[in-house]
Design a protein around this motif. Structure first.
Motif, mmCIF file in Angstrom:
data_model
loop_
_atom_site.group_PDB
_atom_site.id
_atom_site.type_symbol
_atom_site.label_atom_id
_atom_site.label_comp_id
_atom_site.label_asym_id
_atom_site.label_seq_id
_atom_site.Cartn_x
_atom_site.Cartn_y
_atom_site.Cartn_z
ATOM 1 N N LEU A 162 0.844 -1.200 0.000
ATOM 2 C CA LEU A 162 0.000 0.000 0.000
ATOM 3 C C LEU A 162 0.877 1.246 0.000
ATOM 4 O O LEU A 162 2.023 1.229 0.449
ATOM 5 N N ILE A 163 0.304 2.351 -0.506
ATOM 6 C CA ILE A 163 0.942 3.672 -0.435
ATOM 7 C C ILE A 163 -0.047 4.632 0.219
ATOM 8 O O ILE A 163 -1.264 4.421 0.173
ATOM 9 N N PHE A 164 0.500 5.684 0.822
ATOM 10 C CA PHE A 164 -0.321 6.622 1.574
ATOM 11 C C PHE A 164 -0.205 8.006 0.945
ATOM 12 O O PHE A 164 0.877 8.437 0.525
ATOM 13 N N ASP A 165 -1.341 8.671 0.897
ATOM 14 C CA ASP A 165 -1.343 10.026 0.349
ATOM 15 C C ASP A 165 -0.998 11.032 1.436
ATOM 16 O O ASP A 165 -0.645 10.667 2.572
ATOM 17 N N GLU A 166 -1.117 12.345 1.107
ATOM 18 C CA GLU A 166 -0.745 13.390 2.067
ATOM 19 C C GLU A 166 -1.682 13.416 3.266
ATOM 20 O O GLU A 166 -1.287 13.811 4.360
ATOM 21 N N GLU A 167 -2.897 12.974 3.074
ATOM 22 C CA GLU A 167 -3.842 12.965 4.180
ATOM 23 C C GLU A 167 -3.729 11.718 5.042
ATOM 24 O O GLU A 167 -4.423 11.597 6.053
ATOM 25 N N GLY A 168 -2.865 10.766 4.636
ATOM 26 C CA GLY A 168 -2.678 9.553 5.421
ATOM 27 C C GLY A 168 -3.591 8.411 5.037
ATOM 28 O O GLY A 168 -3.624 7.389 5.728
ATOM 29 N N ASN A 169 -4.289 8.508 3.931
ATOM 30 C CA ASN A 169 -5.173 7.431 3.492
ATOM 31 C C ASN A 169 -4.387 6.414 2.670
ATOM 32 O O ASN A 169 -3.533 6.779 1.867
ATOM 33 N N ALA A 170 -4.699 5.118 2.874
ATOM 34 C CA ALA A 170 -3.999 4.026 2.178
ATOM 35 C C ALA A 170 -4.628 3.787 0.818
ATOM 36 O O ALA A 170 -5.852 3.843 0.657
ATOM 37 N N HIS A 171 -3.764 3.519 -0.159
ATOM 38 C CA HIS A 171 -4.222 3.229 -1.521
ATOM 39 C C HIS A 171 -3.394 2.074 -2.089
ATOM 40 O O HIS A 171 -2.282 1.800 -1.640
ATOM 41 N N GLN A 172 -3.948 1.404 -3.098
ATOM 42 C CA GLN A 172 -3.197 0.402 -3.839
ATOM 43 C C GLN A 172 -2.105 1.078 -4.662
ATOM 44 O O GLN A 172 -2.180 2.265 -4.967
ATOM 45 N N VAL A 173 -1.085 0.283 -5.014
ATOM 46 C CA VAL A 173 0.024 0.851 -5.789
ATOM 47 C C VAL A 173 -0.469 1.337 -7.145
ATOM 48 O O VAL A 173 -0.158 2.436 -7.593
ATOM 49 N N TYR A 174 -1.241 0.503 -7.805
ATOM 50 C CA TYR A 174 -1.808 0.879 -9.095
ATOM 51 C C TYR A 174 -3.325 0.912 -8.944
ATOM 52 O O TYR A 174 -4.025 -0.021 -9.326
ATOM 53 N N GLU A 175 -3.780 1.981 -8.374
ATOM 54 C CA GLU A 175 -5.213 2.116 -8.141
ATOM 55 C C GLU A 175 -5.850 2.847 -9.322
ATOM 56 O O GLU A 175 -5.381 3.916 -9.731
ATOM 57 N N MET A 176 -6.849 2.250 -9.871
ATOM 58 C CA MET A 176 -7.504 2.809 -11.043
ATOM 59 C C MET A 176 -8.581 3.793 -10.607
ATOM 60 O O MET A 176 -9.312 3.569 -9.634
ATOM 61 N N LYS A 177 -8.658 4.879 -11.327
ATOM 62 C CA LYS A 177 -9.686 5.887 -11.092
ATOM 63 C C LYS A 177 -10.490 6.087 -12.363
ATOM 64 O O LYS A 177 -9.956 6.032 -13.465
ATOM 65 N N ALA A 178 -11.746 6.319 -12.193
ATOM 66 C CA ALA A 178 -12.611 6.531 -13.344
ATOM 67 C C ALA A 178 -12.329 7.888 -13.972
ATOM 68 O O ALA A 178 -11.990 8.867 -13.287
ATOM 69 N N SER A 179 -12.463 7.943 -15.318
ATOM 70 C CA SER A 179 -12.190 9.204 -16.020
ATOM 71 C C SER A 179 -13.212 10.278 -15.653
ATOM 72 O O SER A 179 -12.896 11.478 -15.659
ATOM 73 N N ASP A 180 -14.432 9.842 -15.305
ATOM 74 C CA ASP A 180 -15.449 10.833 -14.910
ATOM 75 C C ASP A 180 -15.048 11.545 -13.628
ATOM 76 O O ASP A 180 -15.205 12.778 -13.504
ATOM 77 N N GLU A 181 -14.512 10.796 -12.656
ATOM 78 C CA GLU A 181 -14.094 11.423 -11.405
ATOM 79 C C GLU A 181 -12.945 12.399 -11.640
ATOM 80 O O GLU A 181 -12.905 13.488 -11.049
ATOM 81 N N LEU A 182 -11.985 12.000 -12.491
ATOM 82 C CA LEU A 182 -10.869 12.903 -12.772
ATOM 83 C C LEU A 182 -11.340 14.160 -13.498
ATOM 84 O O LEU A 182 -10.823 15.260 -13.276
ATOM 85 N N ALA A 183 -12.332 14.010 -14.401
ATOM 86 C CA ALA A 183 -12.860 15.181 -15.110
ATOM 87 C C ALA A 183 -13.526 16.149 -14.140
ATOM 88 O O ALA A 183 -13.419 17.375 -14.276
ATOM 89 N N LYS A 184 -14.235 15.590 -13.143
ATOM 90 C CA LYS A 184 -14.865 16.453 -12.138
ATOM 91 C C LYS A 184 -13.826 17.213 -11.329
ATOM 92 O O LYS A 184 -14.074 18.351 -10.892
ATOM 93 N N GLN A 185 -12.670 16.593 -11.122
ATOM 94 C CA GLN A 185 -11.596 17.262 -10.377
ATOM 95 C C GLN A 185 -10.801 18.232 -11.238
ATOM 96 O O GLN A 185 -9.854 18.846 -10.755
ATOM 97 N N GLY A 186 -11.182 18.351 -12.521
ATOM 98 C CA GLY A 186 -10.497 19.272 -13.417
ATOM 99 C C GLY A 186 -9.202 18.733 -13.991
ATOM 100 O O GLY A 186 -8.323 19.510 -14.379
ATOM 101 N N VAL A 187 -9.098 17.424 -14.062
ATOM 102 C CA VAL A 187 -7.875 16.795 -14.581
ATOM 103 C C VAL A 187 -8.135 16.353 -16.007
ATOM 104 O O VAL A 187 -9.147 15.695 -16.289
ATOM 105 N N ASP A 188 -7.218 16.704 -16.906
ATOM 106 C CA ASP A 188 -7.320 16.301 -18.310
ATOM 107 C C ASP A 188 -6.641 14.930 -18.479
ATOM 108 O O ASP A 188 -5.413 14.810 -18.375
ATOM 109 N N VAL A 189 -7.451 13.919 -18.717
ATOM 110 C CA VAL A 189 -6.917 12.556 -18.805
ATOM 111 C C VAL A 189 -5.997 12.409 -20.014
ATOM 112 O O VAL A 189 -4.932 11.786 -19.944
#
Length: 753
Positions: free
Chosen positions: A611-638
């Motif tokens: 596992l890896i941890f983000d700046e807030e201390g939450n655990a995530h998988q090494v290669y965690e997949m995120k949906a393109s819709d969620e990234l678009a809502k965050q203003g990220v250009d896939v």
């Protein structure tokens, strides 16, 4: 041009007339000669050239149906002429179809063995020489690439199943979609040799709209299954619904003898020595036996040519021996069942079966190598005393009743001493004897009919001595059988002891006197040790006294008890098994031991996750997949992220490429440097040798060279001129010829004075 057209029309008219004759042919025809059948002149000329004039029973019955294009399921005893029964329809079918080289493969003939395939091909060449078809032979043991290049030009192909399937799967351009005729020769043997799956795969490659001819000497369930798979509404020819006639040839005299296993080779050698003017075929169970008998009998020099044929030989060697025995007048061939099916050895007088075949069908095929067609022959079967009852009953079920004869032991020649000498002098002969011993036992062990072929009653030690061995070799599968028997026997003893213990307890409860619970038949390791006579008396006395104290008086210490008893580890059961005693009773100790192994525990243990941890201390998988819709809502250009990632990886690859090139360049430079050093060392060594040689020549060895008056050089440049450019000048030896004569005369007179 007119002559060619006229000839074309004549051939067309002949084919039409032939088609009409075939259509009008009555299936109940009583024709006995090939000339009476509606076949082409080219085929008749080929048959006449091969001295085939009259038809056999199977040919007369099957040709009317096969010439009309019907599927035929033919069954006839071996040596009845099945080969011509399918080769003639193949040639006629392709001829009436006007088959040419551009049409590809038109007929496919499959045989179980290479030797039978070569024999079929030879017959095809002899009777098909007046046709224009191209024919080929595809068998194992030859160059696959050379066969692949010729396959596309073949109209008729004779093949074995394994190599044919290999070409169907691998050879590019090998197409069978235009196939007109499929022939399966010795179909039961094809299936017995383990080609059932290969045959199903081959049939799947072939077009369904074809004519199929299936011939076999025996009809089995597997042959019937293959017929249902390959044939459409077949005509059964030669199949005997009522088994009133034996499947063996009419001119065959059949005999059998009862021979002990150690006496088999002696009896065989005696037979050969008394039959030197015959052509005989001897069948063994395994290749190792054939090899051993061949090598030893050749050393014994029986007075007749000995040959051997088995499946472990190379293809060229098998072909050479096959042709050599075919043309021989007097010879003995040792062979396995590879020579039992379909092979036509001319003028075989005797067929000897040193080892009994596995069933009556194999017996029929073996004895069918003699008494072929109209000739006569004899057969002799060697049976062990334990095999007589079962195997003779199996033969009688096929209406085969061989005559029992006896061998005079007084006239039997013993070769055991000679074989022992061979094994002692030649390690290879000893090794072959060991392999022959083991392979024969394995063949008996693998027999299906366990009531006839019994392994436990064989005289192993005398059999090994008969082969020239000092003792019976160790056989693994026999050791396993003996271990299994000992294990079963120990379980029976334990059950008997349990019954004894229970009866003892009952007797004690009732107040009756009972014998000691320890049975005299059950002895421990220490009991056997104490029975030895070479034990030291003092040690024996001490151990006995300690055992008496431990068992009789109860004064032994814990260490003494541990010495006299087998200490066992108390394995604890898992908690779930303790809670469920019924289930624990059903699980053996071996299963519990396996369950506690490292491999089993590793399967039960949950694998860790990275596992890896983000700046807030939450655990995530090494290669965690995120949906393109969620990234678009965050203003990220896939798409932009993908381009940046690709560019980053491209730059990293370039850096790695530069490093690799630099390393490769350094390696090449270092390699050149080392090569130059080696060349320099070689040159220096040669220079040192030359200088040493010159130094040796400069030493004074006592030789005085004559002094000549050589004029000096006119200048320094001429003195140091290179030797190859310097002109040679005549040397002045001083004085004329008259002066020399005068000097010589003065010296001669001085010597006389």
């Amino acid at each position: 041009m007119k002559g060619r057209t006229k000839r074309y029309h004549e051939e067309a008219e002949q084919l039409q007339a032939l088609e009409k004759k075939v259509a009008d042919l009555e299936v109940s025809s009583t024709a006995q000669a090939f000339a009476d059948m509606p076949i082409s002149d080219a085929t008749k000329r080929g048959l006449k050239k091969g001295y085939f004039t009259n038809m056999t029973d199977i040919q007369a019955k099957s040709l009317p149906f096969s010439l009309q294009g019907r599927d035929v399921l033919g069954a006839a005893r071996t040596g009845s002429g099945k080969t011509l029964a399918f080769l003639v329809p193949v040639l006629e079918h392709l001829l009436r179809k006007k088959w040419g080289p551009q049409d590809g493969l038109g007929a496919l003939i499959i045989s179980p063995t290479r030797e039978l395939a070569m024999q079929i091909f030879d017959v095809l060449k002899s009777i098909g020489g007046y046709h224009t078809f191209s024919a080929g032979l595809v068998i194992g043991g030859k160059n696959l690439k050379d066969e692949s290049e010729r396959l596309s030009r073949m109209n008729i192909l004779v093949a074995t199943p394994g190599r044919l399937l290999q070409h169907l799967d691998q050879t590019v351009g090998f197409d069978c979609q235009n196939l007109q005729v499929l022939v399966l020769d010795e179909a039961d043997r094809i299936l017995d040799m383990g080609f059932a799956k290969a045959m199903n795969a081959i049939v799947a490659h072939l077009p369904p709209d074809r004519q199929t001819l299936l011939f076999s000497a025996t009809q089995t369930d597997s042959v019937a299954d293959l017929a249902r798979l390959s044939l459409k509404d077949p005509i059964h020819v030669g199949v005997k619904e009522e088994n009133h006639e034996a499947a063996t040839p009419k001119g065959l005299e059949q005999h059998y003898i009862i021979c002990e296993l150690p006496r088999k080779l002696d009896t065989l050698f005696s037979f050969i020595k008394t039959h030197l003017q015959v052509k005989a075929l001897v069948f063994f169970s395994t290749c190792k036996q054939v090899r051993f008998a061949f090598e030893t009998f050749c050393k014994l020099h029986p007075g007749i040519s000995i040959m051997h044929l088995h499946g472990k030989q190379k293809q060229s060697k098998r072909l050479e021996i096959f042709q050599k025995f075919t043309t021989a007048k007097h010879a003995v061939l040792f062979a396995t069942d590879i020579a039992a099916r379909g092979l036509d050895f001319p003028a075989v007088d005797w067929v000897l079966q040193l080892d009994a075949p596995e069933d009556a069908e194999t017996y029929i095929h073996r004895v069918g190598r003699t008494a072929r067609y109209q000739s006569k022959g004899k057969s002799l079967l060697f049976l062990l005393p334990s095999e007589e009852e079962g195997f003779i009953a199996a033969l009688k079920s096929k209406n085969i009743e061989p005559q029992k004869i006896k061998v005079k032991q007084s006239q039997t020649m013993g070769i055991q001493k000679q074989l022992q000498n061979f094994a002692f002098q030649d390690p290879d002969i000893k090794y072959l004897a060991q392999r022959a011993f083991i392979s024969y036992l394995r063949s008996i062990y693998l027999q299906k009919d366990k009531s006839t072929f019994k392994l436990e009653g064989l005289p192993l030690e005398p059999f090994a001595e008969a082969l020239g061995l000092p003792g019976a070799p160790k056989v693994k599968f026999l050791s396993k059988e003996m271990a299994k028997q000992r294990k079963n026997a120990s379980r029976q003893v334990q059950a008997a002891m349990a019954d004894t213990d229970s009866s003892t307890e009952e007797g004690s409860e009732s107040g009756e006197e009972t014998a000691p619970t320890k049975s005299a038949a059950v002895r421990t390791k220490y009991d056997r040790m104490f029975e030895r006579k070479n034990q030291k008396q003092e040690l024996y006395r001490k151990v006995v006294e300690q055992s008496v104290l431990a068992h009789g008086e109860g004064l032994a210490s814990d260490s003494e008890e541990e010495f006299m008893t087998v200490k066992r580890t108390d394995h604890e059961l898992p908690a779930e098994l303790v809670d469920a005693p019924d289930r624990a009773a059903d699980i053996s100790k071996r299963q519990l031991k396996i369950g506690k192994s490292k491999k089993a525990m590793a399967k039960q243990r949950a694998l860790g996750e990275k596992l890896i941890f983000d700046e807030e201390g939450n655990a995530h998988q090494v290669y965690e997949m995120k949906a393109s819709d969620e990234l678009a809502k965050q203003g990220v250009d896939v798409m932009q992220l993908g381009k940046e990632f690709a560019e980053e990886q491209r730059g990293a690859m370039k850096e790695v490429d530069l490093v690799d090139k630099a390393v490769a360049k350094a390696k090449r430079k270092e390699k050149k440097r080392k090569q130059k050093e080696r060349e320099r060392d070689v040159e220096m060594s040669s220079t040192n040798k030359m200088s040493a040689l010159l130094d040796d020549n400069d030493e004074n060895d006592g030789y005085v060279s004559p002094v000549f008056d050589v004029p000096s050089a006119s200048s320094d440049e001429e003195e140091f001129r290179p030797a190859k450019k310097r002109k040679e000048e005549p040397k002045d030896l001083g004085g004329s010829l008259q002066d020399d004569e005068a000097l010589a005369l003065a010296l001669l007179q001085k010597r006389r004075g």
